[in-house]
Design a protein around this motif. Structure first.
Motif, PDB file in Angstrom:
ATOM      1  N   LYS A   1       0.846  -1.187   0.000  1.00 14.25           N
ATOM      2  CA  LYS A   1       0.000   0.000   0.000  1.00 14.25           C
ATOM      3  C   LYS A   1       0.888   1.245   0.000  1.00 14.25           C
ATOM      4  O   LYS A   1       1.941   1.243   0.635  1.00 14.25           O
ATOM      5  CB  LYS A   1      -0.914   0.023   1.224  1.00 14.25           C
ATOM      6  CG  LYS A   1      -1.967  -1.077   1.245  1.00 14.25           C
ATOM      7  CD  LYS A   1      -2.864  -0.955   2.473  1.00 14.25           C
ATOM      8  CE  LYS A   1      -3.935  -2.045   2.473  1.00 14.25           C
ATOM      9  NZ  LYS A   1      -4.832  -1.947   3.657  1.00 14.25           N
TER      10      LYS A   1
ATOM     11  N   THR B   1      -4.783   6.609  -0.369  1.00 15.39           N
ATOM     12  CA  THR B   1      -4.071   5.335  -0.229  1.00 15.39           C
ATOM     13  C   THR B   1      -4.443   4.405  -1.375  1.00 15.39           C
ATOM     14  O   THR B   1      -5.631   4.230  -1.694  1.00 15.39           O
ATOM     15  CB  THR B   1      -4.416   4.665   1.110  1.00 15.39           C
ATOM     16  OG1 THR B   1      -4.038   5.531   2.186  1.00 15.39           O
ATOM     17  CG2 THR B   1      -3.673   3.333   1.257  1.00 15.39           C
ATOM     18  N   HIS B   2      -3.442   3.799  -1.983  1.00 16.15           N
ATOM     19  CA  HIS B   2      -3.640   2.872  -3.096  1.00 16.15           C
ATOM     20  C   HIS B   2      -3.007   1.528  -2.738  1.00 16.15           C
ATOM     21  O   HIS B   2      -2.033   1.464  -1.995  1.00 16.15           O
ATOM     22  CB  HIS B   2      -2.995   3.409  -4.373  1.00 16.15           C
ATOM     23  CG  HIS B   2      -3.417   4.800  -4.734  1.00 16.15           C
ATOM     24  ND1 HIS B   2      -4.497   5.068  -5.532  1.00 16.15           N
ATOM     25  CD2 HIS B   2      -2.898   6.007  -4.372  1.00 16.15           C
ATOM     26  CE1 HIS B   2      -4.631   6.378  -5.666  1.00 16.15           C
ATOM     27  NE2 HIS B   2      -3.661   6.968  -4.969  1.00 16.15           N
ATOM     28  N   THR B   3      -3.566   0.456  -3.287  1.00 17.68           N
ATOM     29  CA  THR B   3      -3.019  -0.901  -3.097  1.00 17.68           C
ATOM     30  C   THR B   3      -2.597  -1.453  -4.446  1.00 17.68           C
ATOM     31  O   THR B   3      -3.366  -1.405  -5.416  1.00 17.68           O
ATOM     32  CB  THR B   3      -4.059  -1.838  -2.457  1.00 17.68           C
ATOM     33  OG1 THR B   3      -4.443  -1.310  -1.180  1.00 17.68           O
ATOM     34  CG2 THR B   3      -3.470  -3.238  -2.261  1.00 17.68           C
TER      35      THR B   3
END
Length: 267
Positions: free
Chosen positions: A65, A73-75
């Motif tokens: 992440k 927030t990005h995964t």
């Protein structure tokens, strides 16, 4: 150069620069011209906001992440199984097994099959030479001595085999062996499923762990799977129904023959 409205005037002066680049350049120049004290603060805030978390492996999925400059927030995830399957898709498995058997394997089983049969044989030759011998012959008087020199040579060739026999036999059971897992062996003759009065022969390069057999076409009653090492039974399990049945954990060296025999003889 008189600048009244910084953003508007610089945008007009730099109109030949592509818009997607011009906007950022104009904003940066205006900040410098205005000697904005928030420039360094903005950079520090950006550094504080962005964050990359540790990588996490969950099964075959590797993920992480990260937080961007706006605080979102990005995964990001990678499927290691898909990557391995892609890398192994161009492998020619004919030296290991049939194409159909290869296609039916998981990526873990494919890698194991390749690793098991990656090593080769090596040979060593030893030559020994006997010391000369002398023979003395006495015939009355005077004595006559005859010397005969004999040289003998012995050559011994020793070949180290990294594989040993692997056999599956089904002389009298009421079902078929559809598979033996994991795949640590190669098949020379025969094929799955192994029906009544059929067998598979091949080679294995050594194994340590739990071996399981899968049964299909079960008819009735019980039958028994016997695991043999160098012809001596070391384990036996009862099979009843269409399922997968594991032996206990065992270790086979690459010099020890392995056999699995299905019979009606109880354990």
């Amino acid at each position: 150069m008189n600048i009244c409205n910084c953003n508007k005037d610089l945008d007009a002066l730099l109109c030949e620069i592509p818009e997607e680049w011009r906007e950022g350049i104009v904003q940066s120049l205006c900040l410098l011209l205005n000697q904005d004290d928030d420039i360094c603060t903005g950079v520090e805030n950006c550094e504080t906001l962005t964050l990359l978390s540790p990588f996490v492996l969950n099964g075959n999925t590797l993920s992480t992440k990260f937080k961007d400059e706006q605080g979102y927030t990005h995964t990001s995830s990678l499927d290691l199984g898909d990557i391995l399957d892609t890398l192994l898709s161009d492998v020619n498995p004919n030296c290991l097994m049939s194409q159909d058997d290869w296609d039916a394997l998981s990526h873990e089983a494919r890698v194991q099959a390749v690793l098991t049969f990656a090593c080769g044989c090596c040979s060593t030759t030893t030559t020994t030479t006997a010391a000369p011998t002398t023979t003395t012959t006495t015939t009355g008087a005077p004595t006559t001595t005859t010397s005969t020199t004999t040289t003998s040579s012995t050559t011994t060739t020793t070949t180290s085999h990294p594989f040993s026999d692997f056999t599956i036999m089904n002389p009298q059971s009421h079902g078929k062996v559809s598979n033996v897992t994991p795949v640590f062996y190669s098949i020379s003759t025969g094929a799955f499923p192994v029906g009544q009065s059929e067998e598979i022969t091949g080679l294995h390069g050594g194994f340590s762990g739990v071996i399981s057999i899968s049964i299909t076409n079960f008819v009735f009653g019980n039958f028994y799977a016997h695991l043999l090492k160098d012809g001596i039974e070391i384990d036996c399990i009862t099979c009843s129904g269409n399922s997968t049945f594991p032996f206990s954990s065992h270790t086979f060296l690459n010099t020890e023959a392995m056999s699995i025999v299905l019979t009606l003889t109880p354990c």
